[in-house]
Write a protein that holds these residues in place. Structure first.
Motif, PDB file in Angstrom:
ATOM      1  N   TRP A 178      -7.893   1.894 -11.280  1.00 57.53           N
ATOM      2  CA  TRP A 178      -7.649   2.587 -10.018  1.00 57.53           C
ATOM      3  C   TRP A 178      -6.300   3.295  -9.989  1.00 57.53           C
ATOM      4  O   TRP A 178      -6.068   4.162  -9.155  1.00 57.53           O
ATOM      5  CB  TRP A 178      -7.840   1.691  -8.802  1.00 57.53           C
ATOM      6  CG  TRP A 178      -7.078   0.412  -8.707  1.00 57.53           C
ATOM      7  CD1 TRP A 178      -7.576  -0.838  -8.918  1.00 57.53           C
ATOM      8  CD2 TRP A 178      -5.713   0.231  -8.320  1.00 57.53           C
ATOM      9  NE1 TRP A 178      -6.599  -1.787  -8.701  1.00 57.53           N
ATOM     10  CE2 TRP A 178      -5.443  -1.156  -8.320  1.00 57.53           C
ATOM     11  CE3 TRP A 178      -4.673   1.094  -7.972  1.00 57.53           C
ATOM     12  CZ2 TRP A 178      -4.193  -1.694  -8.017  1.00 57.53           C
ATOM     13  CZ3 TRP A 178      -3.431   0.561  -7.656  1.00 57.53           C
ATOM     14  CH2 TRP A 178      -3.204  -0.818  -7.675  1.00 57.53           C
ATOM     15  N   GLN A 179      -5.407   2.972 -10.956  1.00 57.52           N
ATOM     16  CA  GLN A 179      -4.130   3.687 -11.016  1.00 57.52           C
ATOM     17  C   GLN A 179      -4.279   5.049 -11.670  1.00 57.52           C
ATOM     18  O   GLN A 179      -3.621   6.009 -11.268  1.00 57.52           O
ATOM     19  CB  GLN A 179      -3.100   2.860 -11.795  1.00 57.52           C
ATOM     20  CG  GLN A 179      -1.717   3.511 -11.935  1.00 57.52           C
ATOM     21  CD  GLN A 179      -1.562   4.500 -13.088  1.00 57.52           C
ATOM     22  OE1 GLN A 179      -2.390   4.578 -13.985  1.00 57.52           O
ATOM     23  NE2 GLN A 179      -0.497   5.275 -13.043  1.00 57.52           N
TER      24      GLN A 179
ATOM     25  N   ASP B  86     -12.821  -3.694 -11.738  1.00 61.66           N
ATOM     26  CA  ASP B  86     -11.809  -3.626 -10.690  1.00 61.66           C
ATOM     27  C   ASP B  86     -10.484  -4.051 -11.305  1.00 61.66           C
ATOM     28  O   ASP B  86     -10.101  -5.215 -11.272  1.00 61.66           O
ATOM     29  CB  ASP B  86     -12.192  -4.539  -9.525  1.00 61.66           C
ATOM     30  CG  ASP B  86     -11.167  -4.483  -8.394  1.00 61.66           C
ATOM     31  OD1 ASP B  86     -10.378  -3.511  -8.358  1.00 61.66           O
ATOM     32  OD2 ASP B  86     -11.156  -5.406  -7.560  1.00 61.66           O
ATOM     33  N   SER B  87      -9.776  -3.090 -11.910  1.00 61.81           N
ATOM     34  CA  SER B  87      -8.524  -3.392 -12.581  1.00 61.81           C
ATOM     35  C   SER B  87      -7.472  -2.356 -12.210  1.00 61.81           C
ATOM     36  O   SER B  87      -7.789  -1.221 -11.836  1.00 61.81           O
ATOM     37  CB  SER B  87      -8.706  -3.411 -14.103  1.00 61.81           C
ATOM     38  OG  SER B  87      -8.963  -2.114 -14.596  1.00 61.81           O
ATOM     39  N   TYR B  88      -6.212  -2.747 -12.348  1.00 61.76           N
ATOM     40  CA  TYR B  88      -5.111  -1.859 -11.992  1.00 61.76           C
ATOM     41  C   TYR B  88      -5.175  -0.558 -12.776  1.00 61.76           C
ATOM     42  O   TYR B  88      -4.991   0.531 -12.215  1.00 61.76           O
ATOM     43  CB  TYR B  88      -3.775  -2.560 -12.258  1.00 61.76           C
ATOM     44  CG  TYR B  88      -2.584  -1.636 -12.151  1.00 61.76           C
ATOM     45  CD1 TYR B  88      -2.093  -1.224 -10.914  1.00 61.76           C
ATOM     46  CD2 TYR B  88      -1.937  -1.164 -13.296  1.00 61.76           C
ATOM     47  CE1 TYR B  88      -0.996  -0.377 -10.814  1.00 61.76           C
ATOM     48  CE2 TYR B  88      -0.848  -0.317 -13.204  1.00 61.76           C
ATOM     49  CZ  TYR B  88      -0.379   0.071 -11.965  1.00 61.76           C
ATOM     50  OH  TYR B  88       0.699   0.918 -11.878  1.00 61.76           O
TER      51      TYR B  88
ATOM     52  N   ARG C  11       0.824  -1.205   0.000  1.00 56.76           N
ATOM     53  CA  ARG C  11       0.000   0.000   0.000  1.00 56.76           C
ATOM     54  C   ARG C  11       0.863   1.261   0.000  1.00 56.76           C
ATOM     55  O   ARG C  11       0.558   2.238  -0.667  1.00 56.76           O
ATOM     56  CB  ARG C  11      -0.921  -0.030   1.223  1.00 56.76           C
ATOM     57  CG  ARG C  11      -1.748   1.227   1.458  1.00 56.76           C
ATOM     58  CD  ARG C  11      -2.734   1.475   0.351  1.00 56.76           C
ATOM     59  NE  ARG C  11      -3.562   2.638   0.637  1.00 56.76           N
ATOM     60  CZ  ARG C  11      -4.220   3.339  -0.301  1.00 56.76           C
ATOM     61  NH1 ARG C  11      -4.163   2.959  -1.562  1.00 56.76           N
ATOM     62  NH2 ARG C  11      -4.946   4.375   0.028  1.00 56.76           N
TER      63      ARG C  11
ATOM     64  N   ARG D 130       2.115   1.966  -3.485  1.00 57.50           N
ATOM     65  CA  ARG D 130       1.063   2.527  -4.344  1.00 57.50           C
ATOM     66  C   ARG D 130       0.782   3.988  -4.004  1.00 57.50           C
ATOM     67  O   ARG D 130       0.541   4.808  -4.888  1.00 57.50           O
ATOM     68  CB  ARG D 130      -0.206   1.683  -4.215  1.00 57.50           C
ATOM     69  CG  ARG D 130      -0.057   0.294  -4.821  1.00 57.50           C
ATOM     70  CD  ARG D 130      -1.284  -0.578  -4.583  1.00 57.50           C
ATOM     71  NE  ARG D 130      -1.128  -1.895  -5.203  1.00 57.50           N
ATOM     72  CZ  ARG D 130      -2.002  -2.870  -5.107  1.00 57.50           C
ATOM     73  NH1 ARG D 130      -3.111  -2.702  -4.391  1.00 57.50           N
ATOM     74  NH2 ARG D 130      -1.787  -4.030  -5.710  1.00 57.50           N
TER      75      ARG D 130
END
Length: 282
Positions: A255-256, A250-252, A170, A173
């Protein structure tokens, strides 16, 4: 890898020749993340691109320039490996495809010209090589797009979360999010440049982010029969540009990215508007 999804595997190859017709260079536009290699590889590597260039340059005796296409969701089938031989195999596969396309091109300054029909059991159309003068039209435009951002925490809020976080994943990120927020500022929009060039009968578009392949497929469909090359991560980077319909996943990439839904579509519309303008007769 998702075998249920169709991947854009378009390869665009350009050949640069001198007045005598000798090859002076090749340009390769292909869309695929260079992520064959990952944490098990401790070498500095160009991934599959290195072996592709070696294959092409060995056969042509000329430099090869690689342009990374709109590859936001495109990657090698087998990736995150420590085996450099796998990256080289992928590179040779792409390089041989480039050589195949070069081998299918007519000589510089030549085109197939219709000479008429010969009556036989059926009318036989006769096409022969003839002289051809390609367009020398050269135009370019850069436009700054005000891209809407998601409702993001401020830089100070992200830094406070990072300082209090004890989970190393976390924390990493949050550090990446901090870098993005720091480069974009605390506003609700971010200025993103878009470059479009008209090179004879071809179009070239470049932008800083990781656009999904819809960007290039939509441009090619709208601008056909022009050859259209697209380049990701030009002169900077902020995030992914997935299609608006992907923001429910819900994918990288979703949310990135700091960009709100609709950013990819805005980029595409703007690139098309500029392309149509550059294609208008003077």
């Amino acid at each position: 890898m998702n075998p249920a999804e169709k991947a854009d595997d378009t390869l665009l190859t350009g050949r640069i020749t001198n007045a005598e017709g000798a090859v002076m260079g090749t340009i390769v536009n292909y869309a695929c993340h260079p992520t064959t290699l990952a944490w098990d590889n401790e070498l500095i590597s160009p991934d599959y691109i290195g072996a592709m260039r070696e294959t092409v340059e060995h056969a042509t005796g000329a430099p090869c320039l690689f342009l990374q296409g709109a590859s936001g969701e495109l990657s090698p089938g087998e990736q995150y490996s420590g085996d450099t031989a796998l990256a080289d195999r992928y590179g040779r596969q792409l390089g041989l495809a480039v050589l195949s396309s070069l081998n299918g091109m007519l000589p510089a300054g030549k085109a197939l010209v219709f000479e008429g029909a010969v009556e036989s059991g059926a009318p036989l159309g006769i096409w022969r090589e003839g002289d051809f003068s390609p367009s020398t039209d050269l135009k370019a435009e850069m436009k700054v797009i005000s891209m809407p951002l998601k409702d993001l925490p401020t830089l100070a809020e992200i830094e406070a979360q990072w300082a209090a976080c004890e989970d190393h994943v976390r924390k990493e990120r949050l550090w990446r999010q901090r870098g993005i927020r720091k480069s974009l500022g605390d506003g609700s929009h971010a200025d993103m440049p878009l470059w479009v060039w008209k090179l004879g009968g071809a179009m070239l578009a470049g932008q800083p982010n990781e656009a999904y392949s819809n960007f290039q497929t939509d441009l090619r469909q709208a601008l056909a029969p022009a050859a259209v090359a697209v380049i990701n991560i030009v002169n900077g980077y902020a995030g992914y540009l997935p299609p608006a319909g992907h923001y429910q996943r819900d994918s990288y990439a979703v949310w990135q990215t700091p960009f709100a839904a609709g950013g990819l579509e805005l980029l595409t519309r703007t690139a098309l508007d500029i392309s149509h303008q550059l294609n208008r007769p003077a």
